[in-house]
Design an enzyme around this catalytic site. Structure first.
Site, PDB file in Angstrom:
ATOM      1  N   HIS A   8     -71.163 -36.987 -90.737  1.00  0.00           N
ATOM      2  CA  HIS A   8     -71.849 -35.802 -91.258  1.00  0.00           C
ATOM      3  C   HIS A   8     -71.835 -35.804 -92.781  1.00  0.00           C
ATOM      4  CE1 HIS A   8     -72.589 -33.690 -87.468  1.00  0.00           C
ATOM      5  NE2 HIS A   8     -71.433 -34.197 -87.066  1.00  0.00           N
ATOM      6  N   GLU A  59     -73.483 -33.877 -94.638  1.00  0.00           N
ATOM      7  CA  GLU A  59     -73.747 -32.535 -95.148  1.00  0.00           C
ATOM      8  C   GLU A  59     -72.495 -31.704 -95.376  1.00  0.00           C
ATOM      9  OE1 GLU A  59     -74.092 -32.108 -90.600  1.00  0.00           O
ATOM     10  OE2 GLU A  59     -74.321 -33.634 -92.155  1.00  0.00           O
ATOM     11  N   CYS A  99     -75.612 -38.177 -86.549  1.00  0.00           N
ATOM     12  CA  CYS A  99     -74.798 -38.028 -85.333  1.00  0.00           C
ATOM     13  C   CYS A  99     -75.689 -38.088 -84.084  1.00  0.00           C
ATOM     14  CB  CYS A  99     -73.980 -36.738 -85.412  1.00  0.00           C
ATOM     15  SG  CYS A  99     -72.523 -36.746 -84.333  1.00  0.00           S
ATOM     16  N   TYR A 100     -75.901 -36.959 -83.383  1.00  0.00           N
ATOM     17  CA  TYR A 100     -76.784 -36.963 -82.219  1.00  0.00           C
ATOM     18  C   TYR A 100     -78.168 -37.470 -82.612  1.00  0.00           C
ATOM     19  CZ  TYR A 100     -79.433 -35.238 -78.180  1.00  0.00           C
ATOM     20  OH  TYR A 100     -80.250 -35.140 -77.078  1.00  0.00           O
ATOM     21  N   ASP A 141     -77.350  -8.171 -99.523  1.00  0.00           N
ATOM     22  CA  ASP A 141     -78.383  -8.594 -98.579  1.00  0.00           C
ATOM     23  C   ASP A 141     -79.511  -7.575 -98.485  1.00  0.00           C
ATOM     24  OD1 ASP A 141     -76.608 -10.652 -98.163  1.00  0.00           O
ATOM     25  OD2 ASP A 141     -75.793  -9.798 -96.314  1.00  0.00           O
ATOM     26  N   LYS A 146     -75.247 -16.847 -98.076  1.00  0.00           N
ATOM     27  CA  LYS A 146     -74.972 -15.787 -99.035  1.00  0.00           C
ATOM     28  C   LYS A 146     -75.222 -16.224-100.482  1.00  0.00           C
ATOM     29  CE  LYS A 146     -73.246 -12.298 -98.216  1.00  0.00           C
ATOM     30  NZ  LYS A 146     -73.791 -10.956 -97.949  1.00  0.00           N
ATOM     31  N   GLY A 201     -75.779 -32.509 -82.644  1.00  0.00           N
ATOM     32  CA  GLY A 201     -75.864 -31.603 -81.494  1.00  0.00           C
ATOM     33  C   GLY A 201     -74.761 -31.888 -80.501  1.00  0.00           C
TER      34      GLY A 201
END
Length: 513
Positions: free
Chosen positions: A169, A171, A82-83, A227, A369, A55
């Site tokens: 991070h 991810e 992180c945060y 979508d 997506k 964050g």
């Protein structure tokens, strides 16, 4: 039925949904929850672990977002990123301070302890960092797992609590071994079995739709894109004849698009599909308008009018289904503490006012997506629909730079058709994530038929991406680009120059407006 779940407490990170996606890639169901979700609410879930996201705030600021501190007594492992690491360490007795040397970008992680979280990683590995604060000191309750040149506590674990923290991070793709870190947390620490599949998402979503709408009618804006097609298919599976699809012909569609949608969904899938021809109203509203945001607002307003014109004819219609995806939400900015800047307006996020009179059904709101395509494949949609390139809600209006006129739209339609034909012929369509042509409001000098000409410029844009939040331009072979250029110049009257856009996202967006 979901048997195990990872809850992700979101502290406003741009990467919050990416964490969820990485967890799902390990076949473990994940759900994003608000940062302050009470511990008793989390305890009702089939919880295997919790991830505290990053964050933009500093944990020592007065109004910094917090979690319910009782989550550390739930008995499930917690990973702070992180945060999230800083907050967890602070709650458990550590101190967070502004870093003497901030880390933004690539860094090298030196691993001291390969037990649990960092098991099987090499002694040193590249990571992606993005922080101005860091943990300043820790007592004997913590074990240091890894450090970087400027961050002594780059990865830690608590000795008695099931808390782990990383000051990088895992991810993002820029941390090559990040998926190993997450896999270690999910399987070795949380004990997940990895039995969640896309079929579970479909089953749960179908049940949720039925519960939400009851016996009411649901209207779905069907554009023929992946979508809206997946949304329509999910709803059709869930509620059958209660679904009414509406195609708004705004005069901004590609060549033969309306006919193709009617044939596929009306004739083949036997959905209740109604077509509203509102093209004159859209084009009249756009006359003389050149500002891209005004275009989007005008189109959004006319879209609502067109929907209302048909919706009033549908008895017991209470819900409106939309194919909103997470990138739409994050790029439009959020009212829930998300720091994302308002990059562009999306008519299917912020453009439908409350006076429309419908409640929203947005079953794809938490998906990227590529995940939507997986749902489409599971539902048995045709390949040309599942893998169709994205097309913007405002249609060709945002690809005609400057004023939108019927004549300029026809030029763009012809160029667009040639581009798509040629990349399909070259076998590149599935490799390219999105391809488009843009009509630039510039006349350039040329020589055609031994005479000087001043005619239009068409820009070709093609990108490759997995999540559409970042993208790189496609390396289309020069001979294919040459064929595309030659055909457009020779076959599209009024064009004498074709250029290729080699910008990445960021800093550029995929669309030009």
């Amino acid at each position: 039925m979901i048997r195990e779940m990872i809850a992700i407490l979101d502290f406003g990170s741009q990467y919050g949904q990416l964490i969820a996606r990485r967890v799902r890639e390990q076949n473990v169901y994940s759900r994003i929850c608000r940062a302050g979700t009470p511990a008793e609410e989390l305890a009702k879930m089939p919880l295997k672990g919790i991830i505290l996201s990053g964050g933009p705030a500093s944990v020592y600021q007065p109004n910094a977002p917090r979690c319910d501190e009782r989550i550390f007594d739930l008995g499930v492992p917690i990973l702070g990123i992180c945060y999230g690491m800083q907050l967890g360490c602070q709650i458990l007795g550590g101190k967070v301070i502004p870093a003497k040397s901030r880390e933004y970008g690539r860094a090298t992680l030196s691993i001291r302890d390969k037990i649990d979280l960092l098991a099987t990683l090499p002694d040193e590995t590249p990571i992606w960092a993005s922080h101005g604060d860091q943990v300043g000191n820790l007592d004997d309750d913590f074990v240091t797992l890894a450090s970087t040149k400027t961050c002594p506590y780059a990865a830690v674990r608590h000795r008695t609590k099931k808390f782990f923290g990383v000051q990088f991070h895992p991810e993002v793709s820029h941390t090559p071994k990040g998926q190993v870190v997450l896999k270690n947390f999910l399987y070795d620490i949380c004990g997940c079995t990895g039995d969640w599949k896309m079929s579970d998402f479909v089953a749960d979503t179908v049940n949720a739709i039925r519960k939400q709408v009851g016996d009411a009618k649901v209207i779905c804006g069907l554009s023929g894109g992946v979508d809206s097609s997946v949304v329509a298919s999910l709803l059709h599976q869930a509620i059958g004849e209660q679904l009414v699809c509406i195609l708004v012909d705004n005069g901004l569609l590609r060549r033969n698009e309306r006919e193709s949608i009617v044939a596929t969904f009306g004739d083949h899938f036997h959905m209740n599909l109604r077509v509203v021809d509102w093209s004159q109203q859209f084009l009249a509203g756009l006359a003389g308008v050149t500002d891209p945001q005004k275009k989007r607002k005008i189109i959004g307003a006319e879209f609502i009018k067109a929907f209302k014109s048909e919706a009033t004819k549908i008895e017991n219609a209470r819900f409106l289904a939309q194919g909103t995806l997470y990138p739409d939400v994050i790029e439009s900015g959020s009212k829930d503490g998300n720091p994302a800047a308002n990059i562009k307006l999306h008519h299917n996020v912020g453009g439908l006012p409350a006076e429309l009179g419908f409640e929203l059904v947005e079953p794809l709101r938490d998906l990227f997506k590529d995940e939507v395509r997986q749902v489409g494949e599971y539902l048995g949609l045709p390949e040309d629909i599942v893998w169709r390139h994205p097309f913007p809600g405002p249609g060709l209006a945002v690809r005609v730079i400057g004023e939108v006129t019927p004549e300029r739209l026809e030029v763009l339609r012809a160029a667009d058709e040639i581009l798509i034909d040629e990349i399909k012929a070259a076998g590149l369509y599935r490799q390219i994530s999105q391809a488009l042509t843009v009509l630039v409001p510039v006349s350039t000098v040329g020589v055609m038929g031994d005479e000087r000409s001043y005619e239009n410029v068409v820009a070709v844009r093609a990108v490759e991406t997995t999540d559409f939040m970042t993208a790189d331009f496609s390396k289309i072979p020069h001979e294919v680009l040459g064929t595309i250029s030659s055909r457009i110049i020779n076959e599209v009257r009024g064009v004498n120059r074709v250029v290729y856009d080699i910008s990445s996202k960021p800093p550029a967006t995929i669309e030009w407006e």
